[in-house]
Scaffold this motif. Structure first.
Motif, PDB file in Angstrom:
ATOM      1  N   GLN A 511       0.831  -1.203   0.000  1.00 34.14           N
ATOM      2  CA  GLN A 511       0.000   0.000   0.000  1.00 34.14           C
ATOM      3  C   GLN A 511       0.866   1.254   0.000  1.00 34.14           C
ATOM      4  OE1 GLN A 511      -2.264   1.978   3.543  1.00 34.14           O
ATOM      5  NE2 GLN A 511      -3.681   0.465   2.685  1.00 34.14           N
ATOM      6  N   ILE A 512       0.433   2.254  -0.754  1.00 35.07           N
ATOM      7  CA  ILE A 512       1.059   3.567  -0.728  1.00 35.07           C
ATOM      8  C   ILE A 512      -0.035   4.621  -0.575  1.00 35.07           C
ATOM      9  CG2 ILE A 512       1.060   3.729  -3.261  1.00 35.07           C
ATOM     10  CD1 ILE A 512       3.594   5.452  -3.008  1.00 35.07           C
ATOM     11  N   GLN A 513       0.221   5.591   0.283  1.00 32.08           N
ATOM     12  CA  GLN A 513      -0.747   6.651   0.573  1.00 32.08           C
ATOM     13  C   GLN A 513      -0.047   8.004   0.455  1.00 32.08           C
ATOM     14  OE1 GLN A 513      -3.693   6.118   3.865  1.00 32.08           O
ATOM     15  NE2 GLN A 513      -2.697   7.924   4.729  1.00 32.08           N
ATOM     16  N   GLN A 514      -0.756   8.961  -0.102  1.00 35.39           N
ATOM     17  CA  GLN A 514      -0.141  10.266  -0.376  1.00 35.39           C
ATOM     18  C   GLN A 514      -1.122  11.375  -0.013  1.00 35.39           C
ATOM     19  OE1 GLN A 514       0.104  12.017  -4.521  1.00 35.39           O
ATOM     20  NE2 GLN A 514       2.183  11.206  -4.332  1.00 35.39           N
ATOM     21  N   ILE A 515      -0.670  12.321   0.773  1.00 37.85           N
ATOM     22  CA  ILE A 515      -1.443  13.511   1.121  1.00 37.85           C
ATOM     23  C   ILE A 515      -0.643  14.719   0.659  1.00 37.85           C
ATOM     24  CG2 ILE A 515      -2.517  14.849   2.963  1.00 37.85           C
ATOM     25  CD1 ILE A 515      -2.695  12.316   4.611  1.00 37.85           C
ATOM     26  N   ALA A 516      -1.277  15.607  -0.093  1.00 40.81           N
ATOM     27  CA  ALA A 516      -0.542  16.726  -0.687  1.00 40.81           C
ATOM     28  C   ALA A 516      -1.366  18.001  -0.646  1.00 40.81           C
ATOM     29  CB  ALA A 516      -0.148  16.403  -2.132  1.00 40.81           C
ATOM     30  N   GLY A 517      -0.654  19.110  -0.660  1.00 43.47           N
ATOM     31  CA  GLY A 517      -1.277  20.425  -0.771  1.00 43.47           C
ATOM     32  C   GLY A 517      -0.373  21.340  -1.568  1.00 43.47           C
ATOM     33  N   LYS A 518      -0.971  22.221  -2.338  1.00 44.56           N
ATOM     34  CA  LYS A 518      -0.152  23.150  -3.121  1.00 44.56           C
ATOM     35  C   LYS A 518      -0.921  24.432  -3.369  1.00 44.56           C
ATOM     36  CE  LYS A 518      -1.324  21.645  -7.823  1.00 44.56           C
ATOM     37  NZ  LYS A 518      -0.752  21.361  -9.158  1.00 44.56           N
ATOM     38  N   ALA A 519      -0.170  25.474  -3.652  1.00 45.80           N
ATOM     39  CA  ALA A 519      -0.728  26.792  -3.961  1.00 45.80           C
ATOM     40  C   ALA A 519      -0.069  27.285  -5.244  1.00 45.80           C
ATOM     41  CB  ALA A 519      -0.485  27.766  -2.821  1.00 45.80           C
ATOM     42  N   ASP A 520      -0.880  27.610  -6.221  1.00 46.09           N
ATOM     43  CA  ASP A 520      -0.396  28.118  -7.506  1.00 46.09           C
ATOM     44  C   ASP A 520      -0.936  29.519  -7.731  1.00 46.09           C
ATOM     45  OD1 ASP A 520       0.903  25.631  -8.471  1.00 46.09           O
ATOM     46  OD2 ASP A 520      -1.139  24.861  -8.436  1.00 46.09           O
ATOM     47  N   PHE A 521      -0.076  30.398  -8.215  1.00 43.66           N
ATOM     48  CA  PHE A 521      -0.453  31.784  -8.466  1.00 43.66           C
ATOM     49  C   PHE A 521       0.000  32.180  -9.868  1.00 43.66           C
ATOM     50  CE2 PHE A 521       0.223  31.289  -3.949  1.00 43.66           C
ATOM     51  CZ  PHE A 521      -0.859  31.947  -3.378  1.00 43.66           C
ATOM     52  N   SER A 522      -0.807  32.988 -10.517  1.00 45.65           N
ATOM     53  CA  SER A 522      -0.413  33.587 -11.798  1.00 45.65           C
ATOM     54  C   SER A 522      -0.671  35.088 -11.721  1.00 45.65           C
ATOM     55  CB  SER A 522      -1.185  32.958 -12.962  1.00 45.65           C
ATOM     56  OG  SER A 522      -2.570  33.154 -12.812  1.00 45.65           O
ATOM     57  N   TYR A 523       0.317  35.858 -12.150  1.00 43.54           N
ATOM     58  CA  TYR A 523       0.236  37.316 -12.062  1.00 43.54           C
ATOM     59  C   TYR A 523       0.534  37.914 -13.423  1.00 43.54           C
ATOM     60  CZ  TYR A 523       1.047  42.069 -10.395  1.00 43.54           C
ATOM     61  OH  TYR A 523       0.973  43.436 -10.190  1.00 43.54           O
ATOM     62  N   GLN A 524      -0.412  38.676 -13.940  1.00 43.41           N
ATOM     63  CA  GLN A 524      -0.263  39.337 -15.237  1.00 43.41           C
ATOM     64  C   GLN A 524       0.454  40.657 -15.023  1.00 43.41           C
ATOM     65  OE1 GLN A 524      -1.826  37.920 -18.257  1.00 43.41           O
ATOM     66  NE2 GLN A 524      -0.401  39.316 -19.262  1.00 43.41           N
ATOM     67  N   LEU A 525       1.770  40.648 -15.271  1.00 48.67           N
ATOM     68  CA  LEU A 525       2.546  41.880 -15.077  1.00 48.67           C
ATOM     69  C   LEU A 525       2.113  42.945 -16.072  1.00 48.67           C
ATOM     70  CD1 LEU A 525       6.098  40.338 -14.478  1.00 48.67           C
ATOM     71  CD2 LEU A 525       4.585  41.355 -12.774  1.00 48.67           C
ATOM     72  N   ASN A 526       1.980  42.534 -17.326  1.00 52.50           N
ATOM     73  CA  ASN A 526       1.510  43.424 -18.399  1.00 52.50           C
ATOM     74  C   ASN A 526       1.121  42.546 -19.582  1.00 52.50           C
ATOM     75  OD1 ASN A 526       4.079  42.863 -19.773  1.00 52.50           O
ATOM     76  ND2 ASN A 526       4.964  44.320 -18.301  1.00 52.50           N
ATOM     77  N   ASP A 527       0.862  43.175 -20.726  1.00 54.51           N
ATOM     78  CA  ASP A 527       0.463  42.398 -21.903  1.00 54.51           C
ATOM     79  C   ASP A 527       1.550  41.443 -22.366  1.00 54.51           C
ATOM     80  OD1 ASP A 527      -2.083  43.228 -22.137  1.00 54.51           O
ATOM     81  OD2 ASP A 527      -1.736  44.696 -23.733  1.00 54.51           O
ATOM     82  N   GLN A 528       2.797  41.727 -22.036  1.00 50.55           N
ATOM     83  CA  GLN A 528       3.913  40.920 -22.520  1.00 50.55           C
ATOM     84  C   GLN A 528       4.349  39.831 -21.538  1.00 50.55           C
ATOM     85  OE1 GLN A 528       4.152  44.469 -22.731  1.00 50.55           O
ATOM     86  NE2 GLN A 528       3.292  44.234 -24.786  1.00 50.55           N
ATOM     87  N   SER A 529       4.051  39.989 -20.248  1.00 54.41           N
ATOM     88  CA  SER A 529       4.641  39.109 -19.251  1.00 54.41           C
ATOM     89  C   SER A 529       3.572  38.478 -18.355  1.00 54.41           C
ATOM     90  CB  SER A 529       5.633  39.893 -18.384  1.00 54.41           C
ATOM     91  OG  SER A 529       6.198  39.075 -17.383  1.00 54.41           O
ATOM     92  N   LEU A 530       3.632  37.137 -18.219  1.00 53.03           N
ATOM     93  CA  LEU A 530       2.770  36.381 -17.312  1.00 53.03           C
ATOM     94  C   LEU A 530       3.658  35.607 -16.350  1.00 53.03           C
ATOM     95  CD1 LEU A 530      -0.001  35.345 -16.401  1.00 53.03           C
ATOM     96  CD2 LEU A 530       0.199  33.527 -18.112  1.00 53.03           C
ATOM     97  N   LEU A 531       3.588  35.958 -15.092  1.00 56.10           N
ATOM     98  CA  LEU A 531       4.424  35.356 -14.050  1.00 56.10           C
ATOM     99  C   LEU A 531       3.615  34.292 -13.306  1.00 56.10           C
ATOM    100  CD1 LEU A 531       7.156  35.526 -12.450  1.00 56.10           C
ATOM    101  CD2 LEU A 531       5.969  37.098 -10.895  1.00 56.10           C
ATOM    102  N   SER A 532       4.198  33.120 -13.138  1.00 56.71           N
ATOM    103  CA  SER A 532       3.575  32.043 -12.364  1.00 56.71           C
ATOM    104  C   SER A 532       4.529  31.613 -11.261  1.00 56.71           C
ATOM    105  CB  SER A 532       3.231  30.856 -13.266  1.00 56.71           C
ATOM    106  OG  SER A 532       4.387  30.357 -13.909  1.00 56.71           O
TER     107      SER A 532
END
Length: 605
Positions: A511-532
């Motif tokens: 048996q294998i068991q996995q508990i996970a959590g994560k936080a993802d963010f995306s920020y639109q700096l401007n029309d040219q740049s997308l930061l994740s």
């Protein structure tokens, strides 16, 4: 086709009054008795300088009967077309146009030349002219001015951020990959896997155009004062083609930053011929370049030389440890529940890690938010049923799907003794709940369970099951910043048992068991740049093996290996920057760490 007979009796005393009903046209003379309309038009064009344009198929059932003595042509048409859906229109040059069902309109829509029309104003007369209710709705949405931000007396200079979701009007599902283009500046943005977009616009009047493959293109007229939101519903569209040139997305692998990405939607997968009459996600993935099967009749993948255990398979961010059923003949994914599949063969973005070969993301459908729908199918080996519908219309939806096999029933009826002594069965269950709390917050929950049992002409029974659940909270922090918080629980059990000899009957389990959590963010700096950017943490609990007797007569001595635990974490940041319309740069950095937690609590890093 039934012929339409019209008899015209025109009195000389009535001519002055009737002639005012239409634009003054030339007069005609003649006697007609059930004359085909095409012959009537030919004689009119012979007597007058008018040229008459019409669709012969629309007027082939019309005949003309009457005696005309210096009668104005407009009066003839008025009488002939009275109480019918035929219409005529004459332009200043004398050309006459005949139509059926829709009258030609001479004037332009209200506000056609206004650069800043009044908020919400549209041409009511033009709407009445349109017979199709769907076309009226589309025209209303495309011509009215939508105000973005709080209205002010004067429009400030600068830019503002427009964001929102794009969904399928038929079922409320998010539309992935839709392009939102600003016709004023040429800038644009594409929707993410959740149908969310963010676009920088200059303040003032703007026109945005929304397009997507398989959807009808539409536009929106905007008056932008400040940052704001706009959600848009797209209508599905089927474009008939007379000729098809297959280019296999020529240039797509060099025009995007993710050159190793393959994206398949369920509509495309259902067009691929497969065995047993059921769409199989893994079998379709095997047809992609660079992907090979680990063996005949198996769903294991070798991606560009990597082994099967070097692939990460995700269902709504939950890890699927064994994505196959029934000796590998079927994949673990119910086709009625799947929305699309993304396979990263190379160029994996920074938000994914833990595997060296490939990442396959399977996204399940949210469920129909408009109405309750049931679908299913029965094949030679399997049967499936899916129920979906709104819990709260336009806000909440639920989807429940089940699939099972009746292969045991088939094996039992085959005369071959070795097959009668075999067994093979599986079933899987899917659940998905989606709720849009408001324009900024959406929550969805996914659960999946599968169970497999098989034995091949022996007393050894193999049994394994997957259980996965994930919960996601999608939150628009602002017009530029978007976040997704995810929690998952994954469990996989595998066992082998033998009971032919009661004294040595045994069961071995892993048996294998996995508990996970994560936080993802995306920020639109401007029309040219997308930061994740984001972070994740994952805990593993491993039961390497247990040996237990099966039955009271078994003399097998129980044994158990010590449990093991581990902790894995990662942080990442990536940026996609458009240097020019022809050059885009993506750079990402991911830092992963792994801690082994010993069975006695000792921490080894």
């Amino acid at each position: 086709m039934r012929k339409i007979y019209r008899t015209l009796f025109i009195a000389a005393l009535l001519l002055p009054g009737l002639s005012t009903m239409a634009q003054e046209l030339h007069r005609i003379r003649g006697e007609f008795r059930e004359t085909p309309f095409s012959e009537f038009v030919r004689q009119v064009e012979t007597q007058t300088p008018h040229r008459i344009y019409y669709d012969g198929r629309e007027f082939d059932s019309l005949t003309v009967t009457g005696i005309f003595n210096d009668v104005e042509l407009g009066v003839v048409f008025d009488s002939l077309f009275q109480f019918t859906d035929y219409h005529y229109f004459a332009d200043p040059s004398g050309k006459v146009f005949l139509t059926r069902g829709r009258e030609i309109r001479a004037e332009l829509p209200i506000g056609f030349f206004d650069v800043r029309p009044v908020q919400g104003e549209f041409d009511v007369a033009l709407l009445d002219y349109l017979h199709d209710a769907e076309e009226r709705k589309r025209l209303t949405e495309e011509t009215r001015i939508i105000e973005i931000g709080k209205r002010t007396r004067r429009v400030r200079g600068g830019t503002a951020i427009l964001s929102g979701h794009i969904r399928n009007e038929a079922n409320g599902e998010p539309v992935v990959g839709a392009v939102v283009l600003n016709e004023r500046t040429g800038g644009g943005a594409a929707t993410d896997p959740f149908g969310f977009y963010s676009l920088e616009l200059p303040t003032g009047r703007n026109t945005i155009r929304i397009s997507c493959v398989g959807m009808r293109e539409t536009v929106r007229q905007l008056m932008v004062y400040d940052n704001g939101r706009l959600d848009i519903d797209l209508v599905e569209s089927i474009t008939p083609l007379k000729e098809v040139i297959i280019e296999s997305e020529r240039g797509a692998n060099v025009s995007g930053t993710r050159m190793g990405l393959e994206r398949l939607d369920i509509k495309m997968m259902k067009q691929v011929p497969v065995a047993f009459g059921e769409t199989d996600v893994m079998k379709v993935v095997l047809t992609l370049p660079g992907v090979q099967s680990v063996g005949e009749s198996s769903t294991g993948l070798n991606v560009r030389g990597g082994s099967a255990d070097q692939n990460l398979t995700l269902l709504d961010d939950a890890t699927i440890f064994n994505p196959s059923h029934l000796f590998g003949f079927f994949s673990a994914f119910n086709p009625d529940v799947v929305k699309d599949v993304e396979l990263f063969k190379s160029g994996t973005p920074a938000e994914h890690g833990g595997r060296i070969s490939s990442v396959m993301e399977v996204t399940s459908r949210e469920g129909n938010k408009k109405k309750f729908v049931a679908s299913g199918g029965i094949g030679p080996i399997t049967g499936r049923l899916t129920l979906e519908g709104p819990l709260r219309k336009e806000k909440s939806s639920i989807l429940i799907g089940g699939r099972s096999t009746y292969s045991d029933w088939i094996l039992d009826r085959i005369p071959d003794r070795s097959l009668k002594n075999s067994t093979g069965s599986f079933y899987d269950l899917n659940f998905h709940f989606n709720h849009e709390a408001d324009s900024r917050n959406t929550v969805d929950v996914t659960a999946y369970y599968s169970d497999d049992r098989f034995r091949l002409n022996s007393d050894t029974l193999y049994h394994y099951n997957n259980f996965n659940t994930s919960a996601r909270w999608k939150h628009a922090i602002g017009t530029r910043l978007y976040s997704v918080l995810t929690g998952t629980f994954n469990k996989y059990d595998f066992s082998v048992s033998s009971d032919r000899n009661p004294s040595t009957a045994v069961r071995m389990n892993y048996q294998i068991q996995q508990i996970a959590g994560k936080a993802d963010f995306s920020y639109q700096l401007n029309d040219q740049s997308l930061l994740s950017f984001g972070a994740s943490v994952m805990r593993y609990d491993l039961a390497p093996g247990t040996l237990t007797p099966k039955g009271s007569e078994s003399i097998v001595v129980p044994d158990r290996l010590e449990d093991e635990q581990a902790l894995e974490g990662a942080v990442y940041v990536g940026d996609e920057y458009d240097l020019s319309p022809r050059l885009t740069l993506y750079a990402g950095l991911r830092y992963s760490f792994y801690n082994y937690l010993g069975p006695k609590g000792a921490i080894q890093t």
